[in-house]
Motif scaffolding. Structure first.
Motif, PDB file in Angstrom:
ATOM      1  N   UNK A 125       0.803  -1.274  -0.193  1.00  0.00           N
ATOM      2  CA  UNK A 125       0.001  -0.017  -0.163  1.00  0.00           C
ATOM      3  C   UNK A 125       0.658   1.321  -0.082  1.00  0.00           C
ATOM      4  N   UNK A 126       2.161   1.183   0.382  1.00  0.00           N
ATOM      5  CA  UNK A 126       3.092   2.359   0.121  1.00  0.00           C
ATOM      6  C   UNK A 126       3.269   2.354  -1.187  1.00  0.00           C
ATOM      7  N   UNK A 127       3.222   1.459  -2.072  1.00  0.00           N
ATOM      8  CA  UNK A 127       3.936   1.738  -3.185  1.00  0.00           C
ATOM      9  C   UNK A 127       2.893   2.614  -4.283  1.00  0.00           C
ATOM     10  N   UNK A 128       3.354   2.986  -5.458  1.00  0.00           N
ATOM     11  CA  UNK A 128       2.621   3.604  -6.530  1.00  0.00           C
ATOM     12  C   UNK A 128       1.901   2.643  -7.266  1.00  0.00           C
ATOM     13  N   UNK A 129       0.685   2.458  -7.216  1.00  0.00           N
ATOM     14  CA  UNK A 129       0.082   1.259  -7.853  1.00  0.00           C
ATOM     15  C   UNK A 129       0.071   1.338  -9.537  1.00  0.00           C
ATOM     16  N   UNK A 130       1.061   1.107  -9.951  1.00  0.00           N
ATOM     17  CA  UNK A 130       1.411   1.627 -11.525  1.00  0.00           C
ATOM     18  C   UNK A 130       1.410  -0.021 -12.391  1.00  0.00           C
ATOM     19  N   UNK A 131       0.185  -0.303 -12.673  1.00  0.00           N
ATOM     20  CA  UNK A 131       0.022  -1.437 -13.706  1.00  0.00           C
ATOM     21  C   UNK A 131      -0.980  -1.302 -14.536  1.00  0.00           C
ATOM     22  N   UNK A 132      -1.035  -2.175 -15.741  1.00  0.00           N
ATOM     23  CA  UNK A 132      -2.050  -1.874 -16.650  1.00  0.00           C
ATOM     24  C   UNK A 132      -3.327  -2.576 -16.086  1.00  0.00           C
ATOM     25  N   UNK A 133      -4.382  -1.962 -15.706  1.00  0.00           N
ATOM     26  CA  UNK A 133      -5.530  -2.507 -15.193  1.00  0.00           C
ATOM     27  C   UNK A 133      -6.262  -3.236 -16.159  1.00  0.00           C
ATOM     28  N   UNK A 134      -6.265  -2.813 -17.497  1.00  0.00           N
ATOM     29  CA  UNK A 134      -7.104  -3.448 -18.395  1.00  0.00           C
ATOM     30  C   UNK A 134      -6.604  -4.919 -18.523  1.00  0.00           C
ATOM     31  N   UNK A 135      -5.065  -5.360 -18.241  1.00  0.00           N
ATOM     32  CA  UNK A 135      -4.722  -6.597 -18.904  1.00  0.00           C
ATOM     33  C   UNK A 135      -4.064  -7.259 -17.486  1.00  0.00           C
ATOM     34  N   UNK A 136      -4.379  -6.810 -16.373  1.00  0.00           N
ATOM     35  CA  UNK A 136      -3.897  -7.488 -15.222  1.00  0.00           C
ATOM     36  C   UNK A 136      -4.914  -7.824 -14.275  1.00  0.00           C
TER      37      UNK A 136
END
Length: 674
Positions: free
Chosen positions: A36-47
């Motif tokens: 939760x301390x990280x930036x949640x940078x992932x491709x939400x459409x393909x993950x």
């Protein structure tokens, strides 16, 4: 390639869960980990996003969910591959269960109990908890950095893993069920079976050990109770239930104060005490249990006083070195005379009791032989018989010999100390021979031992209880020694509970031939059976007439002398007898004087030797004891005749009759030395 993102509140947990998913899906998907301390940078459409717990759903995650994020909320379970160390902990061990949050901590405890590790007592710990017990063992779920500093042993069972249902859901969402389905179920089943086997084996081992320990505890004669630090009874053995006259259901779980208020369980130190429980005196030992992996508390052992005494008696009996294994019995005492018959009947009656006996009599009359016979016929016949001769033992050594000594109590003391003769005689008989020769100082110490039935070793502080029967003997007249100040009156009365007076050989003349034949057969190795085979008739008569001042011992020596001088086919006359006998043969005129006086008169004069006065009644009692047919009236008549002859002087009052100088001279002239 498909993508999986694992999000967890903590970094360590997210990394560990990503490693688990990598093992399962690494061939088919790319795995990323976030906290939760990280930036949640992932491709939400393909993950496909895997949330480790409901606590992961903060505002940011909730916003992504609202935007249509494809996610799975994971169910997590204890990693059963790392609980083997837990399985080795003893039953009822208290541990801290350490995790990062209250919810996950309680969830881990519930899951461990569900797995069958429910015999351990768990206490929750997490950052910010208000209070927790100070325990030596901490179990953490992959969070060792959170363990309190006072914990001595840490068991890390690893981060809780994503369970099989969540893994199956992930595979289904990614369209991988055909590729992974069978493998997932078989792997899961294999791991679960392995866990169950380990738990089962551990449970079996614990049950076997518990059963064996219970069997051992119930076979002990000592009673045992184990309480925890709060005083609650954890367990006990059958013997304690027997003492308390109840069953285990009435005891287990109850507080010791309610069951045994006699015990002081507030003092948490090893100690020894004696208490009364239901009218029984019990020796109690307490042992504090702490920091050994078991539950802290106290183990009490109870032993009955009579069992301790019994065991001590058996130990002394087995370690006592007896100087001989066979003793004289009443069958070994040879006699035919009626006076000896009466004496033996009396003494056999004394053997049935446990009272102290005082044997008085001349030297050589068989005092120790009678003492041994009494011992053998008594209930102590299987125990030791320990003789002590006061005449032959230096007074300086007497105390250490009889009472024993502790190591270093004096120069030359044996290392480890030594038991005294009183301790050696425990459970049997101690024979105090020639007690009249003991010093007044030692008589005082002996009196204390007889009264208290305890001895204290030289240089020691502890009183040692003894269970012995006392038989004392002396050739002295102790009543006279008391008058002279040589013997304590209180000791005399302690010893003279059952008095025995042995008979001199001249008081049992009819036994002289019986004893002579016995010794003759022994010393000739069976060659001769009758004294008449080796002695002329006149020599035999001399043996019968002789006074035998040394009694049976002197007669035995005389027979040994006769055997040594005997020649085949030739009998010995009276002149060839030992000199101490021939020197005492009657001189000319003696036989006439004896005939004039008569045996009864000579007997009376002989009894007056060395006496300051003697009465008719006393003489009549003596005659009765020795089997002489003399009444008090006949004695009065004989004393009157002796007074007319000037042999005695009759006094009025209590002084009695005394021998005159003329009487002494007459006795000497006929061979009765005054």
């Amino acid at each position: 390639m498909k993508k999986i993102a694992i999000i967890s509140p903590g970094k360590v947990t997210s990394i560990n869960l990503a490693m688990q998913l990598e093992k399962i899906f690494g061939e088919y998907a790319e795995i990323e980990s976030y906290c939760l301390e990280d930036d949640l940078e992932f491709d939400m459409a393909n993950t496909l996003v895997v949330l480790s717990s409901p606590q992961t759903i903060d505002k940011r995650v909730q916003s992504l969910i609202d935007k249509g994020m494809n996610y799975v909320l994971a169910c997590r379970v204890i990693n059963h591959r790392y609980i083997s160390e837990l399985l080795s902990l003893p039953k009822a061990t208290e541990v801290l269960l350490i995790n990062d949050r209250a919810e996950s901590t309680y969830q881990a405890i519930t899951q461990l109990q569900a797995l069958g590790v429910n015999y351990i007592k768990y206490y929750p710990y997490y950052p910010g908890i208000a209070a927790y017990p100070g325990l030596d063992i901490g179990v953490t779920v992959g969070e060792p950095h959170l363990v309190p500093y006072e914990v001595k042993k840490v068991i890390d069972i690893g981060t809780r893993q994503i369970d099989i249902t969540t893994v199956a859901d992930i595979a289904k969402r990614l369209g991988l069920m055909d590729a992974l389905g069978d493998g997932l179920s078989s792997q899961y089943i294999h791991e679960i079976i392995g866990l169950l086997n380990r738990i089962n084996d551990s449970a079996k081992d614990m049950k076997i050990i518990s059963s064996r320990l219970e069997t051992v505890a119930n076979c002990l004669t000592k009673a045992i109770i184990y309480i925890d630090k709060d005083g609650n009874i954890i367990t006990g053995n059958q013997e304690i239930y027997n003492i308390l006259e109840c069953s285990w259901e009435d005891v287990i779980g109850k507080n010791i104060k309610d069951i045994l208020p006699e015990l002081d369980e507030s003092d948490h130190h090893d100690k020894i005490d004696v208490i009364m429980i239901k009218g029984k005196e019990l020796f109690v030992t307490s042992k504090v249990v702490k920091g050994s992996g078991s539950e802290d508390g106290i183990i009490y052992t109870f032993e009955k006083s009579e069992d301790i005494e019994k065991n001590e008696h058996e130990l002394r009996r087995r370690t006592t070195k007896s100087t001989r294994s066979n003793f004289y019995t009443f069958d070994d005492i040879i006699y035919e005379s009626s006076s000896m018959g009466r004496l033996m009947e009396k003494v056999k009656g004394f053997a049935d009791t446990d009272s102290t006996i005082l044997i008085q009599g001349e030297s050589g009359t068989g005092k120790e032989l009678i003492a041994q016979a009494i011992h053998c016929a008594s209930k102590r016949g299987g125990g030791p018989f320990v003789p002590v001769n006061f005449a032959s033992m230096p007074m300086s050594l007497l105390e250490s010999e009889l009472f024993g000594y502790e190591e270093g109590s004096f120069t030359g003391a044996k290392k480890g100390g030594r038991r005294g003769l009183f301790e050696e005689a425990h459970g049997g008989t101690i024979f105090l021979d020639e007690i009249g020769d003991a010093s007044l100082e030692f008589q005082c110490k002996l009196l204390r031992v007889i009264q208290e039935r305890q001895v204290r070793r030289v240089g020691g502080l502890k009183e040692i209880p003894i269970d012995v029967r006392l038989i004392a003997a002396t050739n002295r007249n102790l009543a006279e020694e008391i008058k002279k100040g040589n013997f304590r009156a209180d000791l005399y009365y302690r010893l003279n509970v059952l008095p025995v007076r042995t008979l001199s050989l001249r008081e049992r003349k009819t036994d002289i031939l019986v004893l002579s034949n016995y010794f003759l057969k022994r010393y000739s190795a069976g060659k001769y059976n009758s004294i008449y085979e080796v002695l002329e008739n006149d020599a035999v008569q001399v043996l019968i007439d002789y006074d035998w001042p040394g009694n049976i011992r002197q007669l035995e020596n005389a027979i040994e002398y006769i055997i040594s001088t005997a020649k085949n086919g030739k009998k010995i006359d009276k002149t060839k007898l030992p000199e101490y006998i021939t020197d005492d043969l009657p001189r000319p005129g003696e036989s006439v004087l004896k005939e004039v006086l008569g045996n009864n008169m000579i007997w009376i004069l002989d009894k007056m030797k060395n006496s300051d006065g003697i009465g008719r009644r006393y003489l009549a009692n003596l005659a009765k004891e020795e089997g002489l047919p003399l009444t008090e009236g006949q004695i009065r008549s004989l004393l009157n005749s002796a007074e007319l002859l000037g042999l005695v002087e009759v006094s009025t009052g209590r002084k009695g009759t005394m021998l005159t100088e003329k009487g002494n001279s007459i006795l000497s002239s006929i061979g009765v030395n005054g």
